[in-house]
Design an enzyme around this catalytic site. Sequence first.
Site, PDB file in Angstrom:
ATOM      1  N   ASP A 256       0.825  -1.213   0.000  1.00  0.00           N
ATOM      2  CA  ASP A 256       0.000   0.000   0.000  1.00  0.00           C
ATOM      3  C   ASP A 256       0.855   1.257   0.000  1.00  0.00           C
ATOM      4  OD1 ASP A 256       0.837  -0.421   2.604  1.00  0.00           O
ATOM      5  OD2 ASP A 256      -1.136  -0.201   3.514  1.00  0.00           O
ATOM      6  N   CYS A 257       2.012   1.213   0.657  1.00  0.00           N
ATOM      7  CA  CYS A 257       2.929   2.353   0.597  1.00  0.00           C
ATOM      8  C   CYS A 257       3.404   2.569  -0.838  1.00  0.00           C
ATOM      9  CB  CYS A 257       4.128   2.118   1.512  1.00  0.00           C
ATOM     10  SG  CYS A 257       3.701   1.940   3.254  1.00  0.00           S
TER      11      CYS A 257
END
Length: 766
Positions: A491-492
């Site tokens: 997700d980063c």
Amino acid sequence: MWRLRTGPKAGEDTHLFTTNNYAGRQIWEFDANAGSPQEIAEVEDARHKFSDNTSRFKTTADLLWRMQFLREKKFEQKIPRVIIEDARKIKYEDAKTALKRGLLYFTALQADDGHWPAENSGPNFYTPPFLICLYITGHLEKIFTPEHVKELLRHIYNMQNEDGGWGLHVESHSVMFCTVINYVCLRIVGEEVGHDDQRNGCAKAHKWIMDHGGATYTPLIGKALLSVLGVYDWSGCNPIPPEFWLLPSSFPVNGGTLWIYLRDTFMGLSYLYGKKFVAPPTPLILQLREELYPEPYAKINWTQTRNRCGKEDLYYPRSFLQDLFWKSVHMFSESILDRWPLNKLIRQRALQSTMALIHYHDESTRYITGGCLPKAFHMLACWIEDPKSDYFKKHLARVREYIWIGEDGLKIQSFGSQLWDTALSLHALLDGIDDHDVDDEIKTTLVKGYDYLKKSQITENPRGDHFKMFRHKTKGGWTFSDQDQGWPVSDCTAESLECCLFFESMPSELIGKKMDVEKLYDAVDYLLYLQSDNGGIAAWQPVEGKAWLEWLSPVEFLEDTIVEYEYVECTGSAIAALTQFNKQFPGYKNVEVKRFITKAAKYIEDMQTVDGSWYGNWGVCFIYGTFFAVRGLVAAGKTYSNCEAIRKAVRFLLDTQNPEGGWGESFLSCPSKKYTPLKGNSTNVVQTAQALMVLIMGDQMERDPLPVHRAAQVLINSQLDNGDFPQQEIMGTFMRTVMLHFPTYRNTFSLWALTHYTHALRRLLP
């Protein structure tokens, strides 16, 4: 006075090495001569207000560095505050004004290297392993000055519950694990037990431990930590054999199938267990042996304590068959592998292999490791191997990066959330560009933030045969913190990629030199690499282990710790990024990207709960999960009219909106897996912001805008005089039971929501 230093300004050390000139590094330093009397008084006032308010909130507003940055940048909020009396009469100009003043405040908090600093803590078991490790190695006083100890005590006592214990995290009920290890910390830094005086925090903690049966009811990780210190016996621990790392990849469970954080933690623990290392006894250790147990230390039957776990700690109970399994493993590892000749033939080889893994993983993360828990165990293992080694010295050089100072005191935090917080912050700025002028201040903020993203992307895979060392592809990803840490997260990566794509579409005269397109391709390749057959995407590495392996979990207070899983939030973020990528670069892996999006959207729909929400694995909880899920579905082309999942999500949020117009969900939703509102049905600005965005994405403004207006009224009226938003309950989580504190969420999500809202209002203008 304490000062936060960032990037290269955080200081150099001969045993440090970096991949990008320390972009994102954060170090706290104490300067006795710094600060005017007024500044010192402001800090003390913040400390007193926090301590006086711990019965309501134990989450710090992270004010110390914010006050410092605002002073250094001579920030002054000149835009008057907006107060909305009637939600039905909110004007576009009102929302835009609230957004503008919030952005002006928040841009002043950006560090010179482009990231937004922030605390990332919450668990009460983060600090003690560091102190115990430094105490054993003789480096405690070299790292922790009297000023450090002063702030450490402030934090420990601030987090102590009324009953004398400490919770698993700052808002938790008291548990044996954290009460015992925090009590040990107090004793290590010189606190005396005293008498059972209610004003004596150490005495209250001792009483809690005795009233709940003593330290033998500590979970396995606590038992191992106490064994290392010499105040518990290794024979009272379930086995953590280093031989595990010798298992072949063909075996159902092996080092490669483990969840990455468990692997990194138990790598160090297994070395300590295999060595049966015990610190040399000191007068304090001998005292602790008698203080931690209701019976004399010499008379404890350690075999009978092996499977004990306090009922307050126990979340993932083991069955009789599991206990029998671990007993069998213990008999094999202790009766056979730990005795001649196999201790020479196998145990020594296993220890050597384990240490080789530790060194490899340490080098790959520039000695930051995978978190504060594995960091402490790896550091101690390196000291045991050779106290004078460069390995140990490199570990010491990175210790200061784990120390964080707030108005609540000093705590050890995770390895930091610099990248994650920065990506979310940039989303709020980028999404709002059409609704505010890109003045010089905003432009400078965007350029610096983009520069941080460019500097933070991982540009190569781990060295050598990284699969053999249980590492996966990393090239193209972004970490949770900074590039040096080296663990990319899906997700980063997705949120950073989407920001970079927005920057890619902007004129160069506005944002400067753009990222190499090949690096955008690398990020896409990394995300594609992580997708599972079911369409979901994992956090750190492809899902390899089977869910039934959780039956083997040795961790009593967490769930789903053995293998990696797919996560709705990560999947939603990946869809949003790849959809944007496909629009801008349709010529790169078009078929693969579209297939990813289709499968991922189906996965999200399949994971929806009966009430229309999604369980959030990394945030509290169903509102958080629903935000990322709906965001992903909308990016994939789903709408309220063509997607039942979005319609159900909107109904869920409308049903849970409180009378005030906001939303507030308790962290208790995470362990119970059932939506639980905050006490008194009160409001939290972070969850209100997330819910507001879901309603707008779900076209609620076109059907009945009042619920959206009421939520916006809550956000706008909650804004403080300086443009900040109030810090309220804890908002992050992992593994069901442990909560993480993200103080920047109150800004990023509130501003992001106001951006969505101003867009929606502008569309209604004649």
